[in-house]
Design an enzyme around this catalytic site. Structure first.
Site, PDB file in Angstrom:
ATOM      1  CG  HIS A 193      33.961  43.823  44.288  1.00 24.87           C
ATOM      2  ND1 HIS A 193      35.113  43.522  44.612  1.00 24.87           N
ATOM      3  CD2 HIS A 193      33.016  43.569  45.056  1.00 24.87           C
ATOM      4  CE1 HIS A 193      34.486  43.140  45.695  1.00 24.87           C
ATOM      5  NE2 HIS A 193      33.881  43.233  45.449  1.00 24.87           N
ATOM      6  CB  CYS A 239      25.974  36.971  50.062  1.00 28.89           C
ATOM      7  SG  CYS A 239      27.543  37.141  51.908  1.00 28.89           S
ATOM      8  CD  GLU A 261      34.379  38.449  53.777  1.00 22.81           C
ATOM      9  OE1 GLU A 261      33.708  38.397  51.829  1.00 22.81           O
ATOM     10  OE2 GLU A 261      33.471  39.562  54.188  1.00 22.81           O
ATOM     11  CG  ASP A 304      36.722  38.219  49.565  1.00 20.43           C
ATOM     12  OD1 ASP A 304      37.697  38.508  48.787  1.00 20.43           O
ATOM     13  OD2 ASP A 304      36.304  39.044  49.822  1.00 20.43           O
TER      14      ASP A 304
HETATM   15  C1  PEP Z   1      32.454  37.881  48.879  1.00 18.59           C
HETATM   16  O1  PEP Z   1      33.570  37.617  49.333  1.00 18.59           O
HETATM   17  O2  PEP Z   1      32.226  36.311  48.866  1.00 18.59           O
HETATM   18  C2  PEP Z   1      31.679  38.718  49.340  1.00 18.59           C
HETATM   19  C3  PEP Z   1      29.876  39.041  48.688  1.00 18.59           C
HETATM   20  O3  PEP Z   1      32.179  40.536  49.479  1.00 18.59           O
HETATM   21  P1  PEP Z   1      32.242  40.826  48.078  1.00 18.59           P
HETATM   22  O4  PEP Z   1      32.033  40.207  46.990  1.00 18.59           O
HETATM   23  O5  PEP Z   1      31.706  42.115  48.409  1.00 18.59           O
HETATM   24  O6  PEP Z   1      33.575  40.843  48.208  1.00 18.59           O
HETATM   25 MG    MG Z   2      33.498  39.585  49.906  1.00 18.81          MG
END
Ligand code: PEP
Ligand code: MG
Length: 504
Positions: A165, A468, A397, A421
């Site tokens: 993140h 996404c 995910e 994920d």
């Molecule tokens: C992902 O896991 O690809 C996702 C879009 O969610 P995050 O990156 O916020 O965990």
């Molecule tokens: Mg995620």
């Protein structure tokens, strides 16, 4: 996070006269309070509240008393501050859920104060007068969200995978970031660095010619991107299927960038980003205002909002989930609300989302993170529909969810694949561990097979399946994802132009 312990006392390291040690310790607390107060003013909003709470803790007279009681018996300043914070910590940790959530703040504060009292540089993001490249072991998402963009030119971390993140937030804020750089901390201050985030490379002491050629490449990239954004005709596959290019956003601050980059809507609104520093659950009214500000910006378009995704590397201070041996396999995502007994928070959020969309002209879709199976999808869909959400979906995910995508999609209206994920769990490679960067590859055949299965299930049932995760914003992978049957791609606004250019 623990606070490094200074050498034990009472007299090692040699303590000066008690009065001097006391003054040094109290001066450290004042210094830390002043520094945090200054940052609170700069930060504003939610972040300012967290920092102001830390200022109050540093100014607590009981803390000062505990410190001087120790220096009076010959304990050195750094040790006295450490011990006094230790007592406070134990009291807070045992004082119920709300206060326990403040322990991390206290640790942060203690680490700064102990360092200041012991005459070492303060941990945390350094403050400098001139622009600089920030090199760190790792950064908390909350720190990344607060970085001063006037000063921090680029970010280099030793830890963290490309989909951590920290990396995602840096990208969203347009800070060039290269993460997982082994040996980064061996770089010394005042060394000239060239950080090329598109290549994921950091060059030490580059020559003038190399800097000039990097600048040229950067200018050419910007030019190509600007050309691609100019015409925002929809992207179509050879068989006429339209593929929308959407933006990943974290709040109203990102709306202008997303629209300027030609986003055709929002494919992932990470609502937790708004509350990374919140010590109390956001109220219905606060959420209504925050969501409406986003929805109004996308009138006439689709916004896919995700319910709070808490846990693992995105702890929400108001949602204590306890210590876990393996947080990314623990209570996170939807589990934080269903299994950990915080259902009312999810219900408030869903109600606020539904109400915020009213009258804005937005086409609101809402999805849940970390759904593992059809039963969880059914549970979430019932809650969302009850709150008045018309289009309900889930993120895919967890590999189990991809394998059972058909059963899951039968319960909901759409799915969105979180490749960050999905890759972490498929490859058993923690997205925070820089050394495993090679395995965190969404283009790996194992991950692509799961994506294909999910997209195929969507096509069979006539339900949209987007991507996404960061893979959607990778110009080298975007076309492959569409070929596998994915119906939309959602990415950081900064990636839209390059992906559009690559697809064209
Ligand atoms: C992902 O896991 O690809 C996702 C879009 O969610 P995050 O990156 O916020 O965990
Ligand atoms: Mg995620």
């Amino acid at each position: 996070m623990g606070v490094p312990e200074p050498p034990p006392g009472p007299l090692t390291p040699p303590a000066g006269p008690p009065a001097e040690e006391a003054e040094r310790a109290l001066a450290a607390l004042r210094l830390v309070a002043a520094e945090l107060g200054r940052r609170a003013e700069l930060a504003g909003g939610e972040a300012a509240e967290v920092l102001e709470a830390q200022v109050l803790m540093a100014q607590d007279p009981m803390l000062a008393e505990a410190v001087t009681a120790r220096t009076a018996v010959g304990v050195a300043a750094g040790r006295a501050v450490f011990e006094a914070f230790g007592v406070f910590r134990a009291q807070l940790a045992g004082a119920g859920e709300y206060l326990a959530a403040r322990v991390a703040d206290l640790d942060d504060l203690a680490a700064r104060a102990v360092a200041a009292a012991a005459g070492r540089p303060m941990p945390g993001v350094p403050v400098r007068d001139e622009p600089f490249v920030l090199v760190a072991h790792d950064l908390a998402p909350a720190d990344t969200a607060l970085l001063d963009l006037q000063k921090v030119l680029a970010l280099v971390t030793e830890q963290g995978g490309p989909t951590s993140h920290t990396a995602i937030l840096a990208r969203a804020r347009g800070i060039p970031a290269v993460v997982g750089v082994a040996g980064a901390l061996e770089l010394t201050e005042d060394e000239l660095l060239l950080v090329d985030a598109s290549e994921g490379a950091v060059y030490v002491a580059p020559t003038d010619e190399f800097v000039a050629s990097a600048r040229e490449r950067e200018a050419a990239r910007r030019e190509a991107a600007a050309l691609a954004t100019a015409g925002t005709e929809p992207i179509r596959t050879p068989d006429g299927r339209e593929v929308k290019l959407l933006a990943n956003i974290g709040g109203a601050v990102d709306v202008a960038d997303a629209l300027a980059a030609g986003a055709e809507g929002v494919g992932l609104f990470r609502t937790e980003v708004l509350y990374l520093g919140a010590h109390e659950p956001p109220s219905y009214e606060d959420q209504l205002t925050a969501y409406r500000a986003v929805f109004e910006g996308f009138a006439g378009m689709t916004v896919i909002a995700r319910t709070l995704d808490a846990g693992a590397d995105k702890p929400l201070p108001f949602l204590p989930l306890g210590e876990e041996p393996n947080p990314s396999l623990g209570v996170r995502g939807i589990r934080a609300f269903r299994d950990a007994g915080h259902e009312h928070l999810l219900e408030t959020q869903l109600a606020a989302m539904a109400a915020a969309a009213e009258g804005t002209g937005v086409d609101l879709w809402v999805m849940a993170p970390m759904i593992a199976d059809a039963e969880e999808a059914r549970w979430f869909a019932a809650k969302a529909r009850e709150a008045g959400i018309a289009k309900v979906g889930v993120m895919i995910e967890v590999p189990a969810a991809a394998l059972c995508a058909r059963e899951i999609l039968a319960e909901v209206d759409f799915a969105s694949i979180g490749t960050n994920d999905l890759t972490q769990y498929t490859m058993a490679a923690d997205r925070l561990v820089g050394a495993l960067g090679g395995l965190q590859d969404a283009g790996h055949p194992a991950v692509l097979k799961l994506i294909a299965m999910t997209a195929y299930a969507g096509a069979e049932l006539g339900k949209p399946v987007g991507v996404c995760g960061e893979a959607a914003g990778d110009p080298r992978l975007a076309a492959e994802l569409i070929r596998l049957g994915v119906t939309s791609l959602s990415m950081a606004p900064a990636a839209l132009a390059e992906v559009r250019a690559a697809l064209r």
